[in-house]
Motif scaffolding. Structure first.
Motif, short mmCIF file in Angstrom:
data_model
loop_
_atom_site.label_atom_id
_atom_site.label_comp_id
_atom_site.label_asym_id
_atom_site.label_seq_id
_atom_site.Cartn_x
_atom_site.Cartn_y
_atom_site.Cartn_z
N ARG A 113 0.87 -1.17 0.00
CA ARG A 113 0.00 0.00 0.00
C ARG A 113 0.90 1.22 0.00
NH1 ARG A 113 -4.08 0.22 3.02
NH2 ARG A 113 -4.41 -1.95 3.28
N GLY A 114 0.35 2.35 -0.37
CA GLY A 114 1.17 3.55 -0.39
C GLY A 114 0.33 4.78 -0.68
N ASP A 115 1.03 5.87 -0.83
CA ASP A 115 0.38 7.17 -0.90
C ASP A 115 1.01 8.01 -2.00
OD1 ASP A 115 -1.46 9.14 0.31
OD2 ASP A 115 0.40 10.21 0.72
N TYR A 116 0.22 8.93 -2.53
CA TYR A 116 0.66 9.93 -3.49
C TYR A 116 0.50 11.28 -2.79
CZ TYR A 116 0.11 6.06 -6.73
OH TYR A 116 0.22 4.85 -7.36
N PRO A 117 1.58 11.82 -2.22
CA PRO A 117 1.45 12.98 -1.33
C PRO A 117 0.94 14.26 -1.98
CG PRO A 117 3.76 12.44 -1.69
CD PRO A 117 2.96 11.35 -2.31
N ASP A 118 1.05 14.39 -3.31
CA ASP A 118 0.66 15.64 -3.97
C ASP A 118 -0.79 15.68 -4.41
OD1 ASP A 118 3.36 16.41 -3.75
OD2 ASP A 118 3.84 15.52 -5.69
N ILE A 119 -1.46 14.53 -4.42
CA ILE A 119 -2.80 14.45 -4.99
C ILE A 119 -3.71 13.59 -4.11
CG2 ILE A 119 -2.04 14.84 -7.38
CD1 ILE A 119 -2.00 11.83 -7.81
N ASP A 120 -5.00 13.63 -4.39
CA ASP A 120 -5.98 12.86 -3.63
C ASP A 120 -6.02 11.42 -4.14
OD1 ASP A 120 -8.07 12.08 -1.97
OD2 ASP A 120 -9.62 12.88 -3.31
N LEU A 121 -4.95 10.66 -3.83
CA LEU A 121 -4.82 9.30 -4.32
C LEU A 121 -3.95 8.51 -3.36
CD1 LEU A 121 -5.48 7.47 -6.86
CD2 LEU A 121 -3.26 8.19 -7.76
N GLN A 122 -4.37 7.28 -3.11
CA GLN A 122 -3.57 6.30 -2.38
C GLN A 122 -3.88 4.94 -2.99
OE1 GLN A 122 -4.81 6.87 1.66
NE2 GLN A 122 -6.68 5.69 1.43
N PHE A 123 -3.01 3.96 -2.71
CA PHE A 123 -3.29 2.63 -3.24
C PHE A 123 -3.21 1.59 -2.15
CE2 PHE A 123 1.29 3.06 -3.81
CZ PHE A 123 1.79 1.82 -3.44
N THR A 124 -3.99 0.54 -2.35
CA THR A 124 -4.05 -0.61 -1.45
C THR A 124 -4.00 -1.84 -2.35
OG1 THR A 124 -6.44 -0.92 -1.54
CG2 THR A 124 -5.60 0.70 0.07
N PRO A 125 -3.93 -3.03 -1.78
CA PRO A 125 -3.98 -4.23 -2.63
C PRO A 125 -5.28 -4.30 -3.47
CG PRO A 125 -3.18 -4.81 -0.47
CD PRO A 125 -3.65 -3.37 -0.39
N GLU A 126 -6.32 -3.66 -3.01
CA GLU A 126 -7.60 -3.69 -3.72
C GLU A 126 -7.66 -2.70 -4.87
OE1 GLU A 126 -7.58 -3.53 -0.15
OE2 GLU A 126 -7.58 -5.71 -0.28
N GLY A 127 -6.85 -1.65 -4.85
CA GLY A 127 -6.89 -0.66 -5.93
C GLY A 127 -6.62 0.74 -5.44
N TYR A 128 -7.03 1.70 -6.26
CA TYR A 128 -6.83 3.11 -5.95
C TYR A 128 -8.00 3.67 -5.17
CZ TYR A 128 -3.02 3.10 -9.33
OH TYR A 128 -1.85 2.83 -9.99
N GLU A 129 -7.68 4.55 -4.22
CA GLU A 129 -8.70 5.18 -3.39
C GLU A 129 -8.39 6.67 -3.24
OE1 GLU A 129 -8.13 3.42 0.46
OE2 GLU A 129 -9.19 1.58 -0.09
N HIS A 130 -9.45 7.42 -2.93
CA HIS A 130 -9.26 8.79 -2.46
C HIS A 130 -8.65 8.68 -1.06
CE1 HIS A 130 -11.76 10.85 -5.53
NE2 HIS A 130 -12.41 9.70 -5.56
N LYS A 131 -8.13 9.78 -0.54
CA LYS A 131 -7.51 9.77 0.79
C LYS A 131 -8.53 9.42 1.89
CE LYS A 131 -3.46 11.39 -0.64
NZ LYS A 131 -2.27 12.05 -0.33
N ASP A 132 -9.83 9.63 1.61
CA ASP A 132 -10.85 9.29 2.60
C ASP A 132 -11.28 7.82 2.51
OD1 ASP A 132 -12.53 9.09 0.38
OD2 ASP A 132 -13.82 10.77 0.96
N GLY A 133 -10.65 7.04 1.59
CA GLY A 133 -10.95 5.62 1.46
C GLY A 133 -11.99 5.28 0.39
N THR A 134 -12.61 6.29 -0.22
CA THR A 134 -13.57 6.03 -1.29
C THR A 134 -12.82 5.52 -2.51
OG1 THR A 134 -14.90 7.89 -0.49
CG2 THR A 134 -15.38 7.07 -2.72
N PRO A 135 -13.24 4.38 -3.07
CA PRO A 135 -12.52 3.81 -4.22
C PRO A 135 -12.70 4.63 -5.50
CG PRO A 135 -14.03 2.19 -3.25
CD PRO A 135 -14.30 3.51 -2.59
N TYR A 136 -11.65 4.64 -6.31
CA TYR A 136 -11.76 5.15 -7.68
C TYR A 136 -12.28 4.02 -8.55
CZ TYR A 136 -9.15 9.51 -6.96
OH TYR A 136 -8.75 10.77 -6.57
N PRO A 137 -12.98 4.33 -9.64
CA PRO A 137 -13.52 3.28 -10.53
C PRO A 137 -12.49 2.81 -11.56
CG PRO A 137 -14.25 5.42 -11.29
CD PRO A 137 -13.45 5.66 -10.02
#
Length: 155
Positions: free
Chosen positions: A126-150
């Motif tokens: 898992r990890g983070d993109y510090p400049d934008i509203d994006l993080q990743f988990t084994p399940e996929g990409y999410e907003h920083k609040d945990g809402t998944p991207y499609p």
């Protein structure tokens, strides 16, 4: 024979980044070298950044080490410490768990070619993109609040 024929390995610029974060990497072309070479404990990619392209959005990994070697051309390594010009023969390492967001940008008018090596458990990374509203988990990409991207995160 251990020598790889790069021309026989498909090249792609696919990304799982959601719009608009995918635009910066449109000129990033890569070949995944580990699968055709039989490597199973690390990833290796042969990457070409066209002029203006980024290697990724600036990011860090929790459980995956990364290492890059510039083969030709020039790129600017952007990380939390600032900017560093990287040229042929230069190397950079990014240890797992070090929260130092990083990426390469090609600011020249020539291609930059490099090898990227990764090792770690991609299935739990898992990890983070510090400049934008994006993080990743084994399940996929999410907003920083945990809402998944499609979108689907590519390995």
């Amino acid at each position: 024979m251990p020598k790889l024929d790069l021309t026989a390995i498909p090249r792609t610029n696919a990304t799982g980044y959601p719009d608009p974060f995918d635009h910066a990497v449109a000129g990033r072309w890569y070949r995944r070298l580990a699968p055709p070479s039989g490597l199973t404990n690390m990833g290796v990619s042969h990457v070409t950044l066209e002029p203006g392209a980024w290697s990724s959005q600036r990011h860090w990994h929790a459980v995956e080490d990364e290492f890059v070697v510039i083969l030709s051309g020039e790129a600017v390594l952007v990380d939390d410490d600032g900017e560093t010009v990287m040229r042929a023969g230069d190397c950079a390492s990014f240890p797992a768990g070090e929260r130092n967001g990083h990426h390469l940008q090609n600011r020249t008018d020539r291609d930059c070619v490099f090898i990227a090596v990764s090792a770690g458990d991609d299935a739990t990374d898992r990890g983070d993109y510090p400049d934008i509203d994006l993080q990743f988990t084994p399940e996929g990409y999410e907003h920083k609040d945990g809402t998944p991207y499609p979108t689907t995160r590519l390995p």
